[in-house]
Design a protein around this motif. Structure first.
Motif, PDB file in Angstrom:
ATOM      1  N   VAL A 413       8.826  13.282  -8.457  1.00  0.00           N
ATOM      2  CA  VAL A 413       8.418  12.021  -9.081  1.00  0.00           C
ATOM      3  C   VAL A 413       9.550  11.516  -9.992  1.00  0.00           C
ATOM      4  CG1 VAL A 413       6.722  10.937 -10.613  1.00  0.00           C
ATOM      5  CG2 VAL A 413       5.959  12.523  -8.847  1.00  0.00           C
ATOM      6  N   GLY A 414      10.223  12.442 -10.653  1.00  0.00           N
ATOM      7  CA  GLY A 414      11.369  12.071 -11.497  1.00  0.00           C
ATOM      8  C   GLY A 414      12.466  11.404 -10.668  1.00  0.00           C
ATOM      9  N   ALA A 415      12.777  11.999  -9.519  1.00  0.00           N
ATOM     10  CA  ALA A 415      13.828  11.445  -8.655  1.00  0.00           C
ATOM     11  C   ALA A 415      13.444  10.057  -8.159  1.00  0.00           C
ATOM     12  CB  ALA A 415      14.089  12.378  -7.473  1.00  0.00           C
ATOM     13  N   LEU A 416      12.139   9.810  -8.083  1.00  0.00           N
ATOM     14  CA  LEU A 416      11.680   8.503  -7.607  1.00  0.00           C
ATOM     15  C   LEU A 416      11.607   7.485  -8.746  1.00  0.00           C
ATOM     16  CD1 LEU A 416       8.794   9.775  -5.294  1.00  0.00           C
ATOM     17  CD2 LEU A 416      10.941   8.777  -4.522  1.00  0.00           C
ATOM     18  N   GLY A 417      12.008   7.893  -9.944  1.00  0.00           N
ATOM     19  CA  GLY A 417      12.011   6.968 -11.073  1.00  0.00           C
ATOM     20  C   GLY A 417      10.755   7.061 -11.923  1.00  0.00           C
ATOM     21  N   ASP A 425       5.977   3.015  -1.150  1.00  0.00           N
ATOM     22  CA  ASP A 425       6.609   1.828  -0.549  1.00  0.00           C
ATOM     23  C   ASP A 425       7.358   2.203   0.725  1.00  0.00           C
ATOM     24  OD1 ASP A 425       5.621   0.434  -2.670  1.00  0.00           O
ATOM     25  OD2 ASP A 425       7.537   0.322  -3.761  1.00  0.00           O
ATOM     26  N   ALA A 426       8.067   3.354   0.682  1.00  0.00           N
ATOM     27  CA  ALA A 426       8.835   3.774   1.870  1.00  0.00           C
ATOM     28  C   ALA A 426       7.888   4.077   3.024  1.00  0.00           C
ATOM     29  CB  ALA A 426       9.686   4.997   1.539  1.00  0.00           C
ATOM     30  N   ILE A 427       6.721   4.658   2.701  1.00  0.00           N
ATOM     31  CA  ILE A 427       5.739   4.958   3.752  1.00  0.00           C
ATOM     32  C   ILE A 427       5.100   3.646   4.236  1.00  0.00           C
ATOM     33  CG2 ILE A 427       3.532   6.095   4.267  1.00  0.00           C
ATOM     34  CD1 ILE A 427       4.412   8.376   2.357  1.00  0.00           C
ATOM     35  N   ALA A 428       4.715   2.805   3.287  1.00  0.00           N
ATOM     36  CA  ALA A 428       4.068   1.540   3.661  1.00  0.00           C
ATOM     37  C   ALA A 428       5.033   0.663   4.458  1.00  0.00           C
ATOM     38  CB  ALA A 428       3.598   0.809   2.411  1.00  0.00           C
ATOM     39  N   GLY A 429       6.294   0.638   4.036  1.00  0.00           N
ATOM     40  CA  GLY A 429       7.297  -0.177   4.724  1.00  0.00           C
ATOM     41  C   GLY A 429       7.710   0.412   6.058  1.00  0.00           C
ATOM     42  N   GLY A 430       7.322   1.648   6.330  1.00  0.00           N
ATOM     43  CA  GLY A 430       7.569   2.243   7.636  1.00  0.00           C
ATOM     44  C   GLY A 430       8.881   2.997   7.758  1.00  0.00           C
ATOM     45  N   LYS A 431       9.638   3.081   6.671  1.00  0.00           N
ATOM     46  CA  LYS A 431      10.889   3.855   6.793  1.00  0.00           C
ATOM     47  C   LYS A 431      10.571   5.335   6.905  1.00  0.00           C
ATOM     48  CE  LYS A 431      14.145   0.592   5.297  1.00  0.00           C
ATOM     49  NZ  LYS A 431      14.921  -0.029   4.258  1.00  0.00           N
ATOM     50  N   ASN A 527      -4.252   8.771  -5.484  1.00  0.00           N
ATOM     51  CA  ASN A 527      -4.723   8.091  -6.698  1.00  0.00           C
ATOM     52  C   ASN A 527      -4.018   6.748  -6.903  1.00  0.00           C
ATOM     53  OD1 ASN A 527      -6.588  10.052  -7.311  1.00  0.00           O
ATOM     54  ND2 ASN A 527      -5.191  11.220  -8.616  1.00  0.00           N
ATOM     55  N   ALA A 528      -2.706   6.734  -6.589  1.00  0.00           N
ATOM     56  CA  ALA A 528      -1.969   5.480  -6.762  1.00  0.00           C
ATOM     57  C   ALA A 528      -2.509   4.388  -5.836  1.00  0.00           C
ATOM     58  CB  ALA A 528      -0.479   5.711  -6.510  1.00  0.00           C
ATOM     59  N   LYS A 617      -5.072   3.042  10.640  1.00  0.00           N
ATOM     60  CA  LYS A 617      -6.292   2.809   9.856  1.00  0.00           C
ATOM     61  C   LYS A 617      -5.985   2.159   8.510  1.00  0.00           C
ATOM     62  CE  LYS A 617      -9.369   6.159  11.910  1.00  0.00           C
ATOM     63  NZ  LYS A 617      -9.130   7.573  12.099  1.00  0.00           N
ATOM     64  N   LEU A 618      -4.808   2.478   7.965  1.00  0.00           N
ATOM     65  CA  LEU A 618      -4.415   1.860   6.695  1.00  0.00           C
ATOM     66  C   LEU A 618      -3.805   0.475   6.909  1.00  0.00           C
ATOM     67  CD1 LEU A 618      -2.697   4.885   4.888  1.00  0.00           C
ATOM     68  CD2 LEU A 618      -4.719   3.682   4.069  1.00  0.00           C
ATOM     69  N   GLY A 619      -3.693   0.076   8.192  1.00  0.00           N
ATOM     70  CA  GLY A 619      -3.099  -1.230   8.495  1.00  0.00           C
ATOM     71  C   GLY A 619      -1.584  -1.221   8.438  1.00  0.00           C
ATOM     72  N   LEU A 620      -0.993  -0.029   8.556  1.00  0.00           N
ATOM     73  CA  LEU A 620       0.467   0.066   8.521  1.00  0.00           C
ATOM     74  C   LEU A 620       0.991   0.286   9.924  1.00  0.00           C
ATOM     75  CD1 LEU A 620       0.728   2.659   5.622  1.00  0.00           C
ATOM     76  CD2 LEU A 620       0.907   0.186   5.434  1.00  0.00           C
TER      77      LEU A 620
END
Ligand code: BF8
Ligand code: SF4
Length: 625
Positions: A413-417, A425-431, A527-528, A617-620
């Motif tokens: 989580v630290g490395a992600l800021g 976002d990376a998962i949602a954006g499909g990368k 949770n997010a 199912k998540l629409g991604l």
């Protein structure tokens, strides 16, 4: 090398198997072969020796008896046996957790010289979760109160375990509705032993449901406490470079190996190895220094926190001794083959057992307790140094491979800021399509490391982030997947994300109790998104599992909503009802199932399909980059 290639994909393993044969050492592979064919009833879970009206067995072909002497049928016997495997696994992890809590309590009292609280911030954070007031208190006082509060989690006075509060709300509601909310860590294991006694729970479905509750008492209880207290006492892991495989042994240094699981012993051995007095002594004896390395999970604990190298995973433990280069092996408990003392007797290696609850043939027993640990570790290191001059020819046939370990949730989580959002976002954006935990053991039924390495390779090629633990993590490190340059093995999206963060595509999250770090990470993602874990494009796999602990881990993963693919078939094939419930029916119960697939290529396909279904199912949708 042909005949050794059948046993292991690792070069060090193949070369050392040849050496072991020359030295007339029998290894796990020969003993496995000598057992073939293994008992078919046991393999299917259809034998029972829970009482002395038996032992009984059910004929899978329907010609012989279909009930034990008491009347138990195949479904009941299979479910009872599986339940007892979960109980044994949960007990192992949780008893390990308890040992750490006892050290924490002794640190608080000031009766554990050498141990200290290395992560005060985490102590306070976890104490707050337990409702322990931390304002204006010294760390020792907080530690004492936290140890007490954690001990309550082991007992029978609670309705639910404290750290269950980390699970997403929807998951907790589901557990309550199903009646599988874990109440006490020891309670659920004890209840499983009770239920599986003759004449108690004879409903296979209710037995399996309690199996899930028992496993949750491990994942969200005993193992989670083990990890959190280890971080408090020894530091929360952060990325550190290290090296892996038998090549980490050094020709010109005193080699000491630690084996087992609980960092309580190995941390003290590390401290002793680092003392200038011991290093000087080693030099006097003609060695250049003292080289400490780990095998199995206590190795993972030291690697995660200190970058201590790892010589091998489960099936390498005998072969490490066959190098003839090990002055001393110090063991605590779990996954330590009783054959090790016999192998060591062929060399100068001293074998030391340290736990009051784990003794082995051919080992000298030197019992560690928090009050004598520091002193005893120094004595043992001194003896190992003294043993250096007895070393004969050493055979260290390979160069070590570089790796980076230490990816705690805090670090990721630290490395992600500071928030999991960039990963979302990376998962949602499909990368990144999704994430998979590759975990568990080696098993001589499967070519060593082939399952882990093949599956992991395919997953990262498909832009699926891999997090790993246990012997799987060591396998993937040996394969070279744990350096920043390993992004070359990854698909373009994963390569881009890991490249920009400067992390490998396969993140070492620790030992087997540290699988809970994956639960915590999955919960943070859920949770997010205000979702449940079972909504996310996640999966778990144990391609080469062997142990009862792995059964408990698999069960708590599924009960937590994570689809889990097993390599070796668990002993359940004797009951189609049990097989169907675990591989299909659980979807409607906990939103996840088990699958069994021994071919890692096919397992990768199953997992990718599962991840794509969840994305849909998540629409991604997956965006090709
Ligand atoms: O706890 S992966 S062989 S060493 S059981 Fe054992 Fe399996 Fe290795 Fe670690 Ni986990
Ligand atoms: Fe046989 Fe029943 Fe006893 Fe098991 S519990 S050994 S099935 S009589």
């Amino acid at each position: 090398m042909g005949k050794y290639e059948k046993n292991t994909i690792t070069q060090d393993g193949q070369l050392l198997l040849k050496k072991a044969e020359k030295d007339q050492i029998e290894t796990v592979w020969e003993r496995y072969k000598a057992q073939l064919p293994q008992c078919g009833y046991c393999e299917m879970g259809l034998s029972c020796r829970n009482c002395v009206m038996g032992p009984c067995r059910i004929d899978p072909f329907g010609e012989g008896p279909q009930q034990g002497v008491c009347g138990a049928d195949g479904d009941i016997i299979v479910a009872r046996n599986l339940g007892r495997m979960i109980a044994a696994g949960a007990a192992s992890h949780s008893d390990h957790g308890r040992d750490l809590v006892e050290v924490l309590a002794q640190v608080a009292e000031g009766s554990a010289p050498g141990y200290e609280i290395r992560d005060v911030e985490k102590l306070k954070r976890v104490a707050a979760e337990y409702g322990v007031e931390t304002e204006e208190k010294e760390p020792a006082e907080i530690a004492g109160e936290l140890a007490n509060a954690m001990q309550e989690d082991f007992g029978t006075r609670k309705k639910e375990l404290t750290l269950v509060s980390r699970a997403p709300e929807k998951r907790r509601e589901l557990w309550k509705k199903l009646g599988i909310m874990p109440r006490g860590i020891d309670r659920e294991t004890s209840e499983m032993m009770h239920r599986t006694h003759m004449g108690v729970d004879n409903d296979w479905q209710s037995l399996l449901l309690h199996g899930l509750r028992n496993s949750l008492s491990d994942g969200w209880g005993g193992s989670m406490i083990a990890t959190e207290v280890s971080d408090i006492l020894f530091g929360t892991p952060a990325p550190k470079p290290t090296t892996v495989n038998v090549g980490v042994l050094k020709e010109d240094e005193v080699n000491i190996i630690v084996h087992g699981h609980n960092p309580v012993v190995s941390e003290m051995v590390l401290l002793a190895c680092q003392s200038s007095e011991m290093v000087e002594l080693a030099k006097e004896k003609g060695a250049k220094g003292i080289n400490l390395a780990g095998v199995c999970c206590t190795g993972n604990e030291l690697l995660m926190r200190h970058g201590v190298p790892i010589a091998g995973n489960h099936l390498t433990t005998e072969l490490v001794l066959a190098t003839g280069a090990v002055e001393m092996m110090i063991v605590d408990y779990q996954c330590i083959m009783p054959a090790l003392g016999i192998v060591a007797a062929c060399y100068h290696t001293k074998m030391i057992s340290t736990s009051d609850k784990a003794r082995f043939p051919g080992m000298e027993h030197r019992e560690f307790h928090p009050d004598n640990a520091k002193e005893l570790a120094t004595e043992l290191v001194k003896e190992a140094v003294g043993n250096f001059e007895k070393r004969g020819n050493a055979y260290i046939p390979v160069e070590p491979v570089n790796a980076v370990g230490g990816f705690s949730v805090e670090t990721i989580v630290g490395a992600l800021g500071g928030t999991p959002q960039p990963l979302i976002d990376a998962i949602a954006g499909g990368k990144i399509r999704g994430a998979v935990g590759v975990v568990g053991c080696n098993n001589p039924r499967i070519k060593q490391d082939y399952g882990h390495v093949t599956l992991t390779k395919r997953l990262i090629e498909n832009d699926i982030l891999v997090v790993d633990t246990g012997c799987a993590a060591i396998a993937n490190a040996k394969a070279g997947f744990k350096v920043a340059e390993a992004i070359e093995f990854a698909g373009p999206g994963l390569k881009e994300i890991c490249g920009s963060l400067g992390i490998p595509p396969v993140l070492h999250m620790g030992s087997c109790v540290d699988n809970v770090r994956i639960l915590v990470l999955a919960s943070a993602l859920a949770n997010a998104l205000n979702a449940d874990i079972s909504d996310l494009p996640l999966a778990a796999a144990a391609p080469e599992w062997y142990s009862e602990k792995a059964v408990s881990i698999g069960a708590y993963a599924v009960a937590s909503g994570v689809y889990t693919v097993l390599g070796p078939m668990p002993p359940i094939a004797g009951s189609m009802n049990v097989v169907k419930l675990l591989t299909e029916g659980l979807e409607d119960v906990v939103g996840a199932t088990f699958a069994v697939e021994s071919d890692p290529e096919k397992a990768a396909v199953l997992i990718r399909k599962h991840i794509e279904d969840k994305r849909e199912k998540l629409g991604l949708t997956f965006v090709k980059v």
